[in-house]
Design a protein around this motif. Structure first.
Motif, PDB file in Angstrom:
ATOM      1  N   HIS A 291      42.569  62.525  23.831  1.00  0.00           N
ATOM      2  CA  HIS A 291      41.382  61.944  24.451  1.00  0.00           C
ATOM      3  C   HIS A 291      40.229  62.943  24.482  1.00  0.00           C
ATOM      4  O   HIS A 291      39.097  62.625  24.098  1.00  0.00           O
ATOM      5  CB  HIS A 291      41.720  61.502  25.879  1.00  0.00           C
ATOM      6  CG  HIS A 291      40.541  61.126  26.704  1.00  0.00           C
ATOM      7  ND1 HIS A 291      39.626  60.160  26.322  1.00  0.00           N
ATOM      8  CD2 HIS A 291      40.107  61.599  27.910  1.00  0.00           C
ATOM      9  CE1 HIS A 291      38.680  60.051  27.258  1.00  0.00           C
ATOM     10  NE2 HIS A 291      38.955  60.910  28.222  1.00  0.00           N
TER      11      HIS A 291
ATOM     12  N   TRP B 138      32.194  54.550  22.653  1.00  0.00           N
ATOM     13  CA  TRP B 138      32.966  55.496  23.457  1.00  0.00           C
ATOM     14  C   TRP B 138      33.522  54.876  24.740  1.00  0.00           C
ATOM     15  O   TRP B 138      34.674  55.160  25.102  1.00  0.00           O
ATOM     16  CB  TRP B 138      32.153  56.742  23.790  1.00  0.00           C
ATOM     17  CG  TRP B 138      32.962  57.704  24.605  1.00  0.00           C
ATOM     18  CD1 TRP B 138      32.834  57.990  25.921  1.00  0.00           C
ATOM     19  CD2 TRP B 138      34.089  58.464  24.151  1.00  0.00           C
ATOM     20  NE1 TRP B 138      33.785  58.894  26.325  1.00  0.00           N
ATOM     21  CE2 TRP B 138      34.583  59.200  25.257  1.00  0.00           C
ATOM     22  CE3 TRP B 138      34.739  58.597  22.915  1.00  0.00           C
ATOM     23  CZ2 TRP B 138      35.679  60.056  25.160  1.00  0.00           C
ATOM     24  CZ3 TRP B 138      35.831  59.442  22.821  1.00  0.00           C
ATOM     25  CH2 TRP B 138      36.292  60.157  23.934  1.00  0.00           C
TER      26      TRP B 138
ATOM     27  N   PRO C  38      32.064  62.027  17.752  1.00  0.00           N
ATOM     28  CA  PRO C  38      30.980  61.100  18.101  1.00  0.00           C
ATOM     29  C   PRO C  38      29.885  61.761  18.933  1.00  0.00           C
ATOM     30  O   PRO C  38      28.706  61.403  18.795  1.00  0.00           O
ATOM     31  CB  PRO C  38      31.683  59.989  18.890  1.00  0.00           C
ATOM     32  CG  PRO C  38      32.972  60.566  19.342  1.00  0.00           C
ATOM     33  CD  PRO C  38      33.363  61.555  18.300  1.00  0.00           C
TER      34      PRO C  38
ATOM     35  N   GLY D  52      36.447  63.121  21.579  1.00  0.00           N
ATOM     36  CA  GLY D  52      35.039  62.963  21.912  1.00  0.00           C
ATOM     37  C   GLY D  52      34.107  63.853  21.124  1.00  0.00           C
ATOM     38  O   GLY D  52      32.889  63.610  21.085  1.00  0.00           O
TER      39      GLY D  52
ATOM     40  N   ILE E 117      27.084  56.710  24.073  1.00  0.00           N
ATOM     41  CA  ILE E 117      27.568  56.761  22.691  1.00  0.00           C
ATOM     42  C   ILE E 117      28.239  55.438  22.346  1.00  0.00           C
ATOM     43  O   ILE E 117      29.195  55.023  23.016  1.00  0.00           O
ATOM     44  CB  ILE E 117      28.559  57.922  22.503  1.00  0.00           C
ATOM     45  CG1 ILE E 117      27.876  59.256  22.795  1.00  0.00           C
ATOM     46  CG2 ILE E 117      29.133  57.913  21.095  1.00  0.00           C
ATOM     47  CD1 ILE E 117      28.809  60.452  22.725  1.00  0.00           C
TER      48      ILE E 117
ATOM     49  N   PHE F  45      28.068  60.785  27.191  1.00  0.00           N
ATOM     50  CA  PHE F  45      29.147  59.947  26.660  1.00  0.00           C
ATOM     51  C   PHE F  45      28.974  58.444  26.902  1.00  0.00           C
ATOM     52  O   PHE F  45      29.260  57.645  26.000  1.00  0.00           O
ATOM     53  CB  PHE F  45      30.496  60.422  27.201  1.00  0.00           C
ATOM     54  CG  PHE F  45      31.023  61.625  26.468  1.00  0.00           C
ATOM     55  CD1 PHE F  45      31.641  61.489  25.239  1.00  0.00           C
ATOM     56  CD2 PHE F  45      30.883  62.900  26.995  1.00  0.00           C
ATOM     57  CE1 PHE F  45      32.120  62.589  24.549  1.00  0.00           C
ATOM     58  CE2 PHE F  45      31.343  64.017  26.325  1.00  0.00           C
ATOM     59  CZ  PHE F  45      31.966  63.862  25.087  1.00  0.00           C
TER      60      PHE F  45
ATOM     61  N   GLN G  47      36.761  53.245  23.940  1.00  0.00           N
ATOM     62  CA  GLN G  47      37.751  54.256  23.560  1.00  0.00           C
ATOM     63  C   GLN G  47      38.249  55.013  24.777  1.00  0.00           C
ATOM     64  O   GLN G  47      39.451  55.265  24.934  1.00  0.00           O
ATOM     65  CB  GLN G  47      37.132  55.239  22.561  1.00  0.00           C
ATOM     66  CG  GLN G  47      38.083  56.336  22.086  1.00  0.00           C
ATOM     67  CD  GLN G  47      39.243  55.777  21.285  1.00  0.00           C
ATOM     68  OE1 GLN G  47      39.047  54.965  20.382  1.00  0.00           O
ATOM     69  NE2 GLN G  47      40.458  56.181  21.624  1.00  0.00           N
ATOM     70  N   SER G  48      37.327  55.350  25.670  1.00  0.00           N
ATOM     71  CA  SER G  48      37.695  56.092  26.873  1.00  0.00           C
ATOM     72  C   SER G  48      38.637  55.287  27.754  1.00  0.00           C
ATOM     73  O   SER G  48      39.613  55.820  28.296  1.00  0.00           O
ATOM     74  CB  SER G  48      36.430  56.470  27.650  1.00  0.00           C
ATOM     75  OG  SER G  48      36.764  57.170  28.835  1.00  0.00           O
TER      76      SER G  48
END
Length: 237
Positions: free
Chosen positions: A203, A173, A210, A207, A170, A167, A176-177
């Motif tokens: 959440h 990400w 992606p 994931g 990516i 992750f 976003q996380s």
């Protein structure tokens, strides 16, 4: 990829399983390739016993198959499998977050905020290994606060199949996380169980797409196995 100092670790089989799992998801071990017990033990500088235990664990997870007289072979990773894992994570993780919102105390909340602050710093510094560890600590702290050990144990077993180490690499990400974690934290701080459930579920489900796209791009997942995008979108609502 550098080899960790396995000889200095007490839970060798778990460490070896994590190491092989990472190799599968980063494409080092391709589908159909054999993982040789003696060769891997020699490479890691440890006895064959923890390596054998690790490979049996990965067989139970469906990442390896055992062939008579030939050893362990890597099974294909499919987009559908990864989407299924993400959807189950979203459901179970959402329930744990909802329970945590009702049970979490001020000390646990303070600790969670500190973990998130360190995680954001690790993301900003590009420290992928540290981000993976801190992200795991963040989710584990919520699961502990939920005070539902059997459900948390189930979540831990599901998460083993999710390639956490991928992750941070990516694109997009990490940002976003961070946004998602802050939403979860706000819901926990307000003791809002329904908002915590929704924020965590979204959440964990978000994931999948992606991740699958990233693994297809890197040849780990066959693009023909990409799950239906409409189904994924619906699961994230």
């Amino acid at each position: 990829m550098s080899i960790p100092d396995f000889a200095a670790r007490p839970q060798l089989s778990e460490d070896v399983a994590r190491y092989v799992r990472k190799r599968i998801f980063d494409g080092t071990y391709s589908a159909g390739e054999y993982v040789r017990l003696d060769q891997l033990a020699a490479e890691l500088g440890i006895s064959v016993t923890p390596v054998r235990e690790a490979l049996f664990e990965l067989r139970a997870e469906g990442l390896l198959a055992q062939q008579p007289r030939r050893g362990f072979v890597v099974l294909p990773v499919t987009g559908r499998d990864l989407a299924d894992v993400a959807n189950v994570q979203a459901h179970v993780g959402g329930e744990l977050a909802a329970r945590a919102a009702l049970n979490i105390d001020d000390e646990q909340l303070r600790e969670l905020k500190e973990i998130q602050a360190r995680l954001e710093k690790a993301y900003a510094g590009g420290d992928d290994e540290r981000t993976v560890r801190l992200n795991h600590e963040f989710h584990r702290a919520i699961n502990v606060a939920a005070d539902s050990p059997k459900l948390a144990q189930l979540m831990s077993q599901i998460t083993r199949y999710a390639p956490e180490s991928v992750f941070p690499t990516i694109p997009g990400w990490p940002d976003q996380s961070v946004k998602d974690h802050r939403r979860v934290l706000a819901a926990l701080e307000n003791r809002d169980d329904e908002l915590a459930r929704k924020a965590m579920s979204q959440h964990l489900a978000a994931g999948a797409a992606p991740l699958i796209a990233h693994l297809i791009e890197h040849g780990v997942v066959d693009g023909a196995t990409r799950p239906n995008s409409r189904r994924n979108t619906r699961s994230q609502s």
